[in-house]
Design a protein around this motif. Sequence first.
Motif, mmCIF file in Angstrom:
data_model
loop_
_atom_site.group_PDB
_atom_site.id
_atom_site.type_symbol
_atom_site.label_atom_id
_atom_site.label_comp_id
_atom_site.label_asym_id
_atom_site.label_seq_id
_atom_site.Cartn_x
_atom_site.Cartn_y
_atom_site.Cartn_z
ATOM 1 N N PRO A 1 0.815 -1.105 0.048
ATOM 2 C CA PRO A 1 -0.096 0.115 0.045
ATOM 3 C C PRO A 1 0.729 1.257 0.003
ATOM 4 O O PRO A 1 1.763 1.475 0.858
ATOM 5 C CB PRO A 1 -0.930 -0.120 1.241
ATOM 6 N N VAL A 2 0.370 2.418 -0.765
ATOM 7 C CA VAL A 2 1.261 3.430 -1.026
ATOM 8 C C VAL A 2 0.434 4.619 -0.768
ATOM 9 O O VAL A 2 -0.911 4.573 -1.039
ATOM 10 C CB VAL A 2 2.001 3.627 -2.363
ATOM 11 N N THR A 3 1.101 5.906 -0.317
ATOM 12 C CA THR A 3 0.337 7.034 -0.180
ATOM 13 C C THR A 3 0.723 7.885 -1.463
ATOM 14 O O THR A 3 1.443 7.651 -2.146
ATOM 15 C CB THR A 3 0.896 7.775 1.075
ATOM 16 N N VAL A 4 -0.181 8.837 -1.582
ATOM 17 C CA VAL A 4 -0.138 9.843 -2.525
ATOM 18 C C VAL A 4 1.194 10.614 -2.566
ATOM 19 O O VAL A 4 1.818 10.586 -3.491
ATOM 20 C CB VAL A 4 -1.180 10.918 -2.603
ATOM 21 N N ARG A 5 1.689 11.119 -1.394
ATOM 22 C CA ARG A 5 2.908 11.449 -1.228
ATOM 23 C C ARG A 5 4.071 10.740 -1.710
ATOM 24 O O ARG A 5 5.184 11.218 -2.465
ATOM 25 C CB ARG A 5 3.009 11.873 0.361
ATOM 26 N N GLU A 6 4.006 9.311 -1.176
ATOM 27 C CA GLU A 6 5.232 8.656 -1.680
ATOM 28 C C GLU A 6 5.296 8.349 -3.306
ATOM 29 O O GLU A 6 6.128 8.766 -3.961
ATOM 30 C CB GLU A 6 4.962 6.915 -1.190
ATOM 31 N N VAL A 7 4.139 8.385 -3.879
ATOM 32 C CA VAL A 7 4.006 8.446 -5.487
ATOM 33 C C VAL A 7 4.519 9.800 -6.074
ATOM 34 O O VAL A 7 5.439 9.675 -6.880
ATOM 35 C CB VAL A 7 2.493 8.007 -5.923
ATOM 36 N N LEU A 8 4.129 10.831 -5.332
ATOM 37 C CA LEU A 8 4.448 12.271 -5.938
ATOM 38 C C LEU A 8 5.949 12.286 -5.639
ATOM 39 O O LEU A 8 6.433 12.869 -6.737
ATOM 40 C CB LEU A 8 3.729 13.079 -4.772
ATOM 41 N N GLU A 9 6.464 11.992 -4.732
ATOM 42 C CA GLU A 9 8.031 12.182 -4.265
ATOM 43 C C GLU A 9 8.697 11.596 -5.419
ATOM 44 O O GLU A 9 9.895 11.862 -5.882
ATOM 45 C CB GLU A 9 8.377 11.880 -3.051
ATOM 46 N N MET B 1 -3.261 12.809 -6.637
ATOM 47 C CA MET B 1 -4.285 12.280 -6.133
ATOM 48 C C MET B 1 -5.448 11.902 -6.745
ATOM 49 O O MET B 1 -6.102 11.102 -6.464
ATOM 50 C CB MET B 1 -4.730 13.453 -4.872
ATOM 51 N N THR B 2 -5.682 12.939 -7.969
ATOM 52 C CA THR B 2 -6.606 12.655 -8.806
ATOM 53 C C THR B 2 -6.413 11.384 -9.658
ATOM 54 O O THR B 2 -7.248 10.673 -9.694
ATOM 55 C CB THR B 2 -6.848 13.790 -9.688
ATOM 56 N N VAL B 3 -5.400 11.032 -10.004
ATOM 57 C CA VAL B 3 -4.943 10.024 -10.691
ATOM 58 C C VAL B 3 -5.304 8.653 -9.855
ATOM 59 O O VAL B 3 -5.815 7.897 -10.607
ATOM 60 C CB VAL B 3 -3.507 10.109 -11.358
ATOM 61 N N LEU B 4 -4.771 8.682 -8.859
ATOM 62 C CA LEU B 4 -5.070 7.489 -7.794
ATOM 63 C C LEU B 4 -6.474 7.464 -7.682
ATOM 64 O O LEU B 4 -7.043 6.248 -7.616
ATOM 65 C CB LEU B 4 -4.333 7.539 -6.555
ATOM 66 N N ASP B 5 -7.355 8.572 -7.481
ATOM 67 C CA ASP B 5 -8.794 8.310 -7.287
ATOM 68 C C ASP B 5 -9.299 7.685 -8.711
ATOM 69 O O ASP B 5 -10.162 6.844 -8.405
ATOM 70 C CB ASP B 5 -9.461 9.747 -7.120
ATOM 71 N N ASN B 6 -8.847 8.139 -9.821
ATOM 72 C CA ASN B 6 -9.381 7.706 -11.087
ATOM 73 C C ASN B 6 -9.136 6.107 -11.126
ATOM 74 O O ASN B 6 -9.938 5.313 -11.515
ATOM 75 C CB ASN B 6 -8.888 8.405 -12.340
ATOM 76 N N LEU B 7 -8.038 5.711 -10.880
ATOM 77 C CA LEU B 7 -7.483 4.482 -10.700
ATOM 78 C C LEU B 7 -8.442 3.569 -9.904
ATOM 79 O O LEU B 7 -8.721 2.540 -10.144
ATOM 80 C CB LEU B 7 -6.210 4.313 -10.688
ATOM 81 N N ALA C 1 -5.952 10.739 4.971
ATOM 82 C CA ALA C 1 -5.560 10.289 3.818
ATOM 83 C C ALA C 1 -5.898 8.701 3.288
ATOM 84 O O ALA C 1 -6.652 8.125 4.120
ATOM 85 C CB ALA C 1 -4.006 10.415 3.613
ATOM 86 N N TYR C 2 -5.342 8.392 2.036
ATOM 87 C CA TYR C 2 -5.717 6.931 1.837
ATOM 88 C C TYR C 2 -4.293 6.295 1.510
ATOM 89 O O TYR C 2 -3.377 6.889 1.329
ATOM 90 C CB TYR C 2 -6.566 6.670 0.602
ATOM 91 N N ARG C 3 -4.210 5.044 1.489
ATOM 92 C CA ARG C 3 -3.288 4.064 1.075
ATOM 93 C C ARG C 3 -3.869 3.245 0.045
ATOM 94 O O ARG C 3 -4.971 2.733 0.092
ATOM 95 C CB ARG C 3 -2.749 3.287 2.178
ATOM 96 N N TYR C 4 -3.110 3.446 -1.087
ATOM 97 C CA TYR C 4 -3.688 2.640 -2.441
ATOM 98 C C TYR C 4 -2.766 1.266 -2.441
ATOM 99 O O TYR C 4 -1.748 1.284 -2.567
ATOM 100 C CB TYR C 4 -3.592 3.587 -3.575
ATOM 101 N N GLU C 5 -3.488 0.216 -3.107
ATOM 102 C CA GLU C 5 -3.045 -1.086 -3.389
ATOM 103 C C GLU C 5 -3.460 -1.579 -4.629
ATOM 104 O O GLU C 5 -4.802 -1.534 -4.688
ATOM 105 C CB GLU C 5 -3.002 -1.792 -2.081
ATOM 106 N N ALA C 6 -2.493 -2.217 -5.320
ATOM 107 C CA ALA C 6 -3.103 -2.797 -6.611
ATOM 108 C C ALA C 6 -4.021 -3.635 -6.552
ATOM 109 O O ALA C 6 -3.863 -4.872 -5.558
ATOM 110 C CB ALA C 6 -1.799 -3.045 -7.459
ATOM 111 N N VAL C 7 -4.883 -3.806 -7.331
ATOM 112 C CA VAL C 7 -5.859 -5.017 -7.223
ATOM 113 C C VAL C 7 -5.583 -6.099 -8.115
ATOM 114 O O VAL C 7 -5.659 -7.382 -7.266
ATOM 115 C CB VAL C 7 -7.397 -4.477 -8.051
ATOM 116 N N SER C 8 -4.550 -6.203 -8.941
ATOM 117 C CA SER C 8 -4.144 -7.134 -9.721
ATOM 118 C C SER C 8 -2.624 -6.960 -10.091
ATOM 119 O O SER C 8 -2.207 -5.646 -9.808
ATOM 120 C CB SER C 8 -4.765 -7.463 -11.148
ATOM 121 N N THR C 9 -1.936 -7.673 -10.776
ATOM 122 C CA THR C 9 -0.510 -7.457 -11.296
ATOM 123 C C THR C 9 -0.276 -7.035 -12.367
ATOM 124 O O THR C 9 -1.374 -6.830 -13.148
ATOM 125 C CB THR C 9 0.062 -8.843 -11.171
#
Length: 143
Positions: free
Chosen positions: A18-26, A40-46, A60-68
């Motif tokens: 799981p990743v945060t918007v801040r981690e992806v941004l940096e 944040m918008t891109v992760l929300d769209n995904l 905030a949210y932590r995001y994690e891939a649903v599939s590989t």
Amino acid sequence: MGELEDAVMTRVWKWNRPVTVREVLEDLQQERSIAYTTVMTVLDNLHQKGWVRREAEGRAYRYEAVSTRAAYAAALMNDAWSQSDNPAAALVAFFGMMSEEQRQHLRDAVHIVQGPESSEPAPAAPADTPAANPGSAPEAGGR
């Protein structure tokens, strides 16, 4: 998936946690100038598209891939193949574009899918068929 969505998903898949918007941004900012709200918008769209799930962590949210990434690539290939009006020709043309290393990966994958009971080698195609000479295959029909 668009270019920016792919750049974000590449990180989510690579980190495999799981990743945060801040981690992806940096990480993205090492390559390009980009705003926090854009990521944040891109992760929300995904999330809306079903590519990531999210879990609240404070405000905030932590995001994690649903599939590989492999499953995503397989879905793309399946979609492209299924849209062809001549799937066999499309596959022959695709195989003809592959390097020898990619063809070996394909053979390995077929053996995995077929399982150990079908360890007999496939019969060789006659020399005058497109399967035996992918470079001379007819153009794949379709889109």
